[in-house]
Design a protein around this motif. Structure first.
Motif, short mmCIF file in Angstrom:
data_model
loop_
_atom_site.label_atom_id
_atom_site.label_comp_id
_atom_site.label_asym_id
_atom_site.label_seq_id
_atom_site.Cartn_x
_atom_site.Cartn_y
_atom_site.Cartn_z
N ALA A 12 18.02 2.90 6.57
CA ALA A 12 17.59 4.21 6.08
C ALA A 12 18.16 4.49 4.69
CB ALA A 12 18.01 5.30 7.06
N LEU A 13 19.42 4.14 4.47
CA LEU A 13 20.05 4.36 3.17
C LEU A 13 19.40 3.50 2.09
CD1 LEU A 13 23.83 4.54 4.17
CD2 LEU A 13 22.38 6.42 3.38
N ILE A 14 19.16 2.23 2.42
CA ILE A 14 18.52 1.33 1.45
C ILE A 14 17.10 1.81 1.14
CG2 ILE A 14 17.66 -1.02 1.09
CD1 ILE A 14 20.03 -1.98 2.82
N TYR A 15 16.37 2.19 2.18
CA TYR A 15 15.00 2.67 1.99
C TYR A 15 14.99 3.90 1.08
CZ TYR A 15 10.55 4.90 3.06
OH TYR A 15 9.33 5.51 2.95
N ALA A 16 15.83 4.88 1.39
CA ALA A 16 15.87 6.11 0.60
C ALA A 16 16.24 5.82 -0.85
CB ALA A 16 16.85 7.10 1.22
N HIS A 17 17.18 4.90 -1.04
CA HIS A 17 17.60 4.53 -2.40
C HIS A 17 16.45 3.90 -3.17
CE1 HIS A 17 20.09 3.10 -5.68
NE2 HIS A 17 19.69 1.86 -5.45
N ARG A 18 15.72 3.00 -2.55
CA ARG A 18 14.62 2.32 -3.22
C ARG A 18 13.49 3.30 -3.54
NH1 ARG A 18 14.93 -0.73 -6.18
NH2 ARG A 18 13.11 -2.04 -5.78
N ILE A 19 13.21 4.22 -2.63
CA ILE A 19 12.16 5.21 -2.90
C ILE A 19 12.57 6.13 -4.05
CG2 ILE A 19 10.91 7.20 -1.99
CD1 ILE A 19 9.90 4.59 -0.89
N ARG A 20 13.83 6.54 -4.06
CA ARG A 20 14.31 7.41 -5.14
C ARG A 20 14.28 6.69 -6.48
NH1 ARG A 20 19.64 10.76 -4.07
NH2 ARG A 20 18.87 11.61 -6.05
N GLN A 21 14.39 5.37 -6.45
CA GLN A 21 14.29 4.59 -7.68
C GLN A 21 12.85 4.41 -8.14
OE1 GLN A 21 16.45 0.90 -6.84
NE2 GLN A 21 18.11 1.60 -8.17
N GLY A 22 11.91 4.85 -7.31
CA GLY A 22 10.51 4.77 -7.68
C GLY A 22 9.83 3.46 -7.33
N SER A 23 10.34 2.75 -6.32
CA SER A 23 9.75 1.47 -5.95
C SER A 23 8.41 1.65 -5.25
CB SER A 23 10.71 0.70 -5.03
OG SER A 23 10.09 -0.46 -4.51
N ASP A 24 7.33 1.21 -5.89
CA ASP A 24 6.02 1.26 -5.27
C ASP A 24 5.94 0.31 -4.08
OD1 ASP A 24 5.06 3.18 -6.95
OD2 ASP A 24 4.10 1.78 -8.34
N TYR A 25 6.63 -0.82 -4.20
CA TYR A 25 6.60 -1.80 -3.11
C TYR A 25 7.14 -1.19 -1.83
CZ TYR A 25 7.46 -6.01 -0.39
OH TYR A 25 7.46 -6.94 0.62
N TRP A 26 8.26 -0.46 -1.92
CA TRP A 26 8.84 0.15 -0.72
C TRP A 26 8.00 1.31 -0.23
CZ3 TRP A 26 13.29 -0.79 2.30
CH2 TRP A 26 13.94 -1.98 1.97
N ARG A 27 7.33 2.01 -1.13
CA ARG A 27 6.43 3.09 -0.70
C ARG A 27 5.26 2.52 0.08
NH1 ARG A 27 6.66 8.23 -2.89
NH2 ARG A 27 4.47 8.47 -2.32
N GLN A 28 4.73 1.41 -0.38
CA GLN A 28 3.56 0.82 0.26
C GLN A 28 3.90 0.14 1.58
OE1 GLN A 28 1.21 -1.71 -2.31
NE2 GLN A 28 1.79 -0.53 -4.11
N ASN A 29 5.03 -0.53 1.60
CA ASN A 29 5.34 -1.39 2.74
C ASN A 29 6.56 -0.96 3.54
OD1 ASN A 29 3.29 -3.57 2.22
ND2 ASN A 29 4.40 -3.71 0.30
N GLY A 30 7.05 0.24 3.29
CA GLY A 30 8.27 0.69 3.94
C GLY A 30 8.23 0.62 5.46
N PHE A 31 7.11 1.05 6.05
CA PHE A 31 7.02 1.03 7.51
C PHE A 31 7.05 -0.39 8.05
CE2 PHE A 31 4.68 0.91 11.53
CZ PHE A 31 5.41 1.83 12.26
#
Length: 238
Positions: free
Chosen positions: A158-177
């Motif tokens: 959860a921490l890594i995911y939130a960090h990557r989203i806050r950094q603006g990672s489109d990859y994590w937005r698209q494939n986070g689930f």
């Protein structure tokens, strides 16, 4: 078991609160049309409940424990299957699960604390260990606190995911689930070796086979959704 129930409720409340926050921040646009949202929610709840009881009970019976049980992994798998069938039935082609990555991770992390505190009654304790961090669940034997391992792992995700989203990672937005499903399937497969459950086939337990299916699903969905940074973030979903 009262502690377990309390943390189950806290897990659901944590997930719900996180979804509401994300809908007003990172994921303001729902990919499901308004007229289909009630049915979509019903599919999630039906699939999660059915999967939780089905796989939880099957695992206990395979292990020689003739009781009814529940499973977080079973709930996740059941919800995924139910939603995919619902989407196919109503012609929903959009991916709809991006918003659920963080809520599911936090919900599992909180819920597993209840498993840890429920002792032997919950049937989620680990095998005996000589490690200094072994947990006595009430029978005088130090065991691997597998529920704690899983809780820490999911909090870390959860921490890594939130960090990557806050950094603006489109990859994590698209494939986070799907990244969540892959991570959970992987760590759960490994943790099952530290539990005293019976083997279903070829030395592997019910949840290990389920973990393999979740991993395959996550990898397939990521592979079919190549990262394109030019995509609009609002169109990203499961």
């Amino acid at each position: 078991m009262l502690l377990h129930l309390i943390f189950d409720v806290l897990a659901w409340l944590t997930s719900l609160a996180t979804i509401l926050i994300l809908r007003r921040t990172w994921f303001p646009v729902s990919p499901v049309s308004e007229k289909l949202r009630f049915g979509y929610l019903g599919a999630v709840l039906f699939g999660a409940a059915t999967g939780a009881w089905l796989f939880g009970t099957l695992n206990l019976w395979v292990s020689g424990i003739h009781e009814f049980g529940r499973s977080i992994e079973g709930a996740l798998a059941g919800a995924i299957l139910s939603i995919e069938l619902y989407k196919r039935s109503y012609g929903i082609s959009a991916r709809t699960g991006a918003i659920y990555a963080l809520p599911v991770a936090l919900g599992i992390a909180v819920g597993r604390i209840g498993c840890l505190l429920s002792g032997l009654e919950d049937n989620t304790y680990g095998i005996p260990t000589g490690a200094n961090w072994g947990w006595d669940f009430g029978d005088g034997i130090n065991r691997h606190p597998v529920a704690l391992y899983e809780s820490v792992a999911m909090f870390a995700f959860a921490l890594i995911y939130a960090h990557r989203i806050r950094q603006g990672s489109d990859y994590w937005r698209q494939n986070g689930f799907y990244l969540l499903v892959c991570f959970y399937g992987f760590e759960r497969f490994l943790l099952e070796f530290l539990k005293p459950y019976g083997a279903l086939m070829a030395g592997l337990g019910v949840f290990q086979y389920l973990s393999i299916l979740l991993l395959a699903y996550g990898v397939a969905m990521i592979a079919s959704n190549p990262w394109k940074q030019s995509r609009s973030a609002e169109s990203i979903g499961r």
